[in-house]
Each structure stands twice: as structure tokens, then as C-alpha cells.
Design an enzyme around this catalytic site. Sequence first.
Site, PDB file in Angstrom:
ATOM      1  N   LYS A  17      -7.718 -50.449 -32.060  1.00 18.66           N
ATOM      2  CA  LYS A  17      -7.603 -50.419 -33.529  1.00 18.66           C
ATOM      3  C   LYS A  17      -8.854 -50.066 -33.989  1.00 18.66           C
ATOM      4  O   LYS A  17      -9.265 -49.307 -34.737  1.00 18.66           O
ATOM      5  CB  LYS A  17      -7.005 -51.526 -34.261  1.00 18.66           C
ATOM      6  CG  LYS A  17      -5.385 -51.772 -33.806  1.00 18.66           C
ATOM      7  CD  LYS A  17      -4.936 -52.832 -34.956  1.00 18.66           C
ATOM      8  CE  LYS A  17      -5.492 -54.201 -34.680  1.00 18.66           C
ATOM      9  NZ  LYS A  17      -5.176 -55.042 -33.380  1.00 18.66           N
ATOM     10  N   ARG A  92      -0.496 -58.791 -41.319  1.00 18.46           N
ATOM     11  CA  ARG A  92      -0.030 -59.292 -39.914  1.00 18.46           C
ATOM     12  C   ARG A  92       1.192 -60.014 -40.158  1.00 18.46           C
ATOM     13  O   ARG A  92       1.601 -60.604 -38.962  1.00 18.46           O
ATOM     14  CB  ARG A  92      -1.140 -60.251 -39.631  1.00 18.46           C
ATOM     15  CG  ARG A  92      -2.277 -59.673 -38.567  1.00 18.46           C
ATOM     16  CD  ARG A  92      -3.031 -60.587 -38.084  1.00 18.46           C
ATOM     17  NE  ARG A  92      -3.969 -60.363 -37.023  1.00 18.46           N
ATOM     18  CZ  ARG A  92      -5.189 -59.952 -36.795  1.00 18.46           C
ATOM     19  NH1 ARG A  92      -5.621 -59.454 -37.865  1.00 18.46           N
ATOM     20  NH2 ARG A  92      -5.792 -60.165 -35.723  1.00 18.46           N
ATOM     21  N   ARG A 131     -14.623 -56.641 -23.785  1.00 14.43           N
ATOM     22  CA  ARG A 131     -15.141 -56.647 -25.033  1.00 14.43           C
ATOM     23  C   ARG A 131     -15.766 -57.776 -25.350  1.00 14.43           C
ATOM     24  O   ARG A 131     -16.980 -57.948 -25.970  1.00 14.43           O
ATOM     25  CB  ARG A 131     -14.077 -56.416 -26.222  1.00 14.43           C
ATOM     26  CG  ARG A 131     -14.580 -56.140 -27.271  1.00 14.43           C
ATOM     27  CD  ARG A 131     -13.434 -55.993 -28.386  1.00 14.43           C
ATOM     28  NE  ARG A 131     -12.816 -56.873 -29.090  1.00 14.43           N
ATOM     29  CZ  ARG A 131     -11.834 -56.994 -29.790  1.00 14.43           C
ATOM     30  NH1 ARG A 131     -11.205 -55.872 -30.359  1.00 14.43           N
ATOM     31  NH2 ARG A 131     -11.315 -58.053 -30.297  1.00 14.43           N
ATOM     32  N   ARG A 137     -17.687 -61.883 -29.116  1.00 12.13           N
ATOM     33  CA  ARG A 137     -16.891 -62.784 -30.032  1.00 12.13           C
ATOM     34  C   ARG A 137     -16.305 -63.676 -29.244  1.00 12.13           C
ATOM     35  O   ARG A 137     -15.547 -63.657 -28.225  1.00 12.13           O
ATOM     36  CB  ARG A 137     -15.675 -61.508 -30.581  1.00 12.13           C
ATOM     37  CG  ARG A 137     -15.839 -61.088 -31.540  1.00 12.13           C
ATOM     38  CD  ARG A 137     -14.710 -60.282 -32.174  1.00 12.13           C
ATOM     39  NE  ARG A 137     -13.479 -60.962 -32.254  1.00 12.13           N
ATOM     40  CZ  ARG A 137     -12.446 -60.011 -32.837  1.00 12.13           C
ATOM     41  NH1 ARG A 137     -12.607 -58.829 -33.248  1.00 12.13           N
ATOM     42  NH2 ARG A 137     -11.230 -60.855 -33.008  1.00 12.13           N
ATOM     43  N   ARG A 149      -3.461 -65.287 -29.251  1.00 11.55           N
ATOM     44  CA  ARG A 149      -3.516 -64.366 -30.183  1.00 11.55           C
ATOM     45  C   ARG A 149      -2.347 -63.198 -29.974  1.00 11.55           C
ATOM     46  O   ARG A 149      -1.937 -62.674 -30.523  1.00 11.55           O
ATOM     47  CB  ARG A 149      -4.865 -63.444 -30.111  1.00 11.55           C
ATOM     48  CG  ARG A 149      -5.874 -64.338 -30.669  1.00 11.55           C
ATOM     49  CD  ARG A 149      -7.269 -63.853 -30.301  1.00 11.55           C
ATOM     50  NE  ARG A 149      -7.584 -62.906 -30.793  1.00 11.55           N
ATOM     51  CZ  ARG A 149      -8.561 -61.958 -30.185  1.00 11.55           C
ATOM     52  NH1 ARG A 149      -9.312 -62.301 -29.151  1.00 11.55           N
ATOM     53  NH2 ARG A 149      -8.873 -60.724 -30.766  1.00 11.55           N
TER      54      ARG A 149
HETATM   55  P1  AMP Z   1      -9.228 -59.386 -35.799  1.00 12.15           P
HETATM   56  O1  AMP Z   1     -10.543 -59.196 -36.182  1.00 12.15           O
HETATM   57  O2  AMP Z   1      -8.182 -58.663 -36.877  1.00 12.15           O
HETATM   58  O3  AMP Z   1      -8.874 -59.310 -34.573  1.00 12.15           O
HETATM   59  O4  AMP Z   1      -9.161 -60.711 -36.453  1.00 12.15           O
HETATM   60  C1  AMP Z   1      -9.504 -62.181 -35.794  1.00 12.15           C
HETATM   61  C2  AMP Z   1      -8.866 -63.109 -36.255  1.00 12.15           C
HETATM   62  O5  AMP Z   1      -8.882 -63.337 -37.817  1.00 12.15           O
HETATM   63  C3  AMP Z   1      -7.456 -63.276 -36.152  1.00 12.15           C
HETATM   64  O6  AMP Z   1      -7.235 -63.894 -34.711  1.00 12.15           O
HETATM   65  C4  AMP Z   1      -6.858 -64.429 -36.992  1.00 12.15           C
HETATM   66  O7  AMP Z   1      -7.231 -65.630 -36.817  1.00 12.15           O
HETATM   67  C5  AMP Z   1      -7.693 -64.029 -38.254  1.00 12.15           C
HETATM   68  N1  AMP Z   1      -7.178 -62.881 -39.061  1.00 12.15           N
HETATM   69  C6  AMP Z   1      -7.506 -61.663 -39.165  1.00 12.15           C
HETATM   70  N2  AMP Z   1      -6.909 -60.820 -39.984  1.00 12.15           N
HETATM   71  C7  AMP Z   1      -5.788 -61.824 -40.482  1.00 12.15           C
HETATM   72  C8  AMP Z   1      -4.611 -61.771 -41.249  1.00 12.15           C
HETATM   73  N3  AMP Z   1      -4.183 -60.351 -41.743  1.00 12.15           N
HETATM   74  N4  AMP Z   1      -3.780 -62.545 -41.508  1.00 12.15           N
HETATM   75  C9  AMP Z   1      -4.035 -63.786 -40.731  1.00 12.15           C
HETATM   76  N5  AMP Z   1      -5.163 -64.278 -40.021  1.00 12.15           N
HETATM   77  C10 AMP Z   1      -6.000 -62.806 -39.687  1.00 12.15           C
END
Ligand code: AMP
Length: 197
Positions: A17, A92, A131, A137, A149
Site C-alpha cells: 500500500k 480498518r 522491511r 519499524r 497484525r
Molecule cells: P500501518 O502503518 O497502517 O501499518 O499501521 C500501523 C499500526 O497503527 C496498526 O498495526 C495499528 O495498530 C495502528 N493503526 C493504523 N491505522 C489504524 C486504523 N485505521 N485503525 C486502527 N488502528 C490503526
Amino acid sequence: MEKKLNIVLFGPPGAGKGTQSAMLIEKYKLVHFSTGDILRGEIAAGTKLGLEAKSLMDKGLLVPDTVVIGMIQNKIDQNADSKGFIFDGFPRTVPQAQALDKLLGDRGTGITVMLALEVDDEELMSRLLSRAKVLGRTDDQDPTIIENRIKEYNNKTAPLKDFYRDQNKLRVVNGVGSIDDIFNTLCSAVERSSVTA
Ligand code: AMP
């Protein structure tokens, strides 16, 4: 008023993404909207919200809907003049998607298309572990966290495909292959959707 292009770029963690959204933003001049980036910014700034979110993010669990929904309105209103948004990692959950529909609907716009990248779990695991070495991260570094996740995605996030399918906005794209081929497929889907939307 010119019609906005609002894309939900969807898929499990590691589906590509981030990579594809950067290319789509450049091509269609959209504003990037990543709740993950916003949350990491809150953590870096040491805010109360960041502190609360960090413990869940470190376990690979979703942050509560109320927290995420509370964060999005400002960003939408600050960019009201843009050509549109690319939502990356948001929504999400179904309540998040409903809140987004309401926010956009109240502003006379809506989601144009959901582009759903599909990648098998084994490939996701290997991409995220690679990554981890590049971006550092913490939630990419441990296979158990990655599994959480992916589980959260399958249980809470994947049902959103039905939500957008019911609105006739879902386009499924194979996320394994060359970055350019996938990008071209995404662009064709965007262009077909912009005509019919
Ligand atoms: P990402 O960078 O999109 O992979 O998000 C990293 C982490 O942030 C996720 O594993 C969640 O813990 C939290 N997170 C990000 N976006 C959301 C969302 N829309 N709803 C809930 N948790 C989120």
C-alpha cells in the site's frame, strides 16, 4: 465543482500500500492519508494519544475506532481544496468506514473506489521481515506481532471488502508481481471507476 477522486487503498500489512500509494499520489495529485503515519507522529511527539496507541501498535493490535475516527476530521478539513485523498491503512473496520462515508458525504463528496491488493500470508511475512531491516519499524521485527497484525486484518478489516462491494466500489488487484505492472492495473481500475462513479 470538480469531482474529487477519493481512493481507499486496501490490503493486509505488507501488501504494498505504501509503495503504490506514493505512485498514485504523484500521478493523480492526491493527498496521502495514512492513520499509521499520523499515529507514529503522535508517538514521536510524545502526546497522550500517542502513548495510548503505542502499547496496542507494539502488539500488532488495532487502535480503538473512537481514537482513529477522532483524528480524521481535521486532516480532511485541512485539505478541503485538494483533488482528493488516498486513504492508506484507513478505514480498518466497518464503523470507521461508516464514519468516513458520513464525513465525506457531509462535505458533498464520497469514496470513488476501493483498490484491494491481495497477497498471500507467507509472502506478507517475508516482505515485512525484510522491511524491518530497512525502515526499522518495531512492529515489523517480530513474527508473532506480524501474525497478530494479519489476524486483526482478517478478522476486523477484510470484512470491509463486502462493505464497498455492496456499494459497487470494490476492485480486487493481485499484489504479487512487478511494482510497475501492479501500478498499471491499479491505474486502469481508477480510470474505469472515475468514469462510472
Ligand atoms: P500501518 O502503518 O497502517 O501499518 O499501521 C500501523 C499500526 O497503527 C496498526 O498495526 C495499528 O495498530 C495502528 N493503526 C493504523 N491505522 C489504524 C486504523 N485505521 N485503525 C486502527 N488502528 C490503526
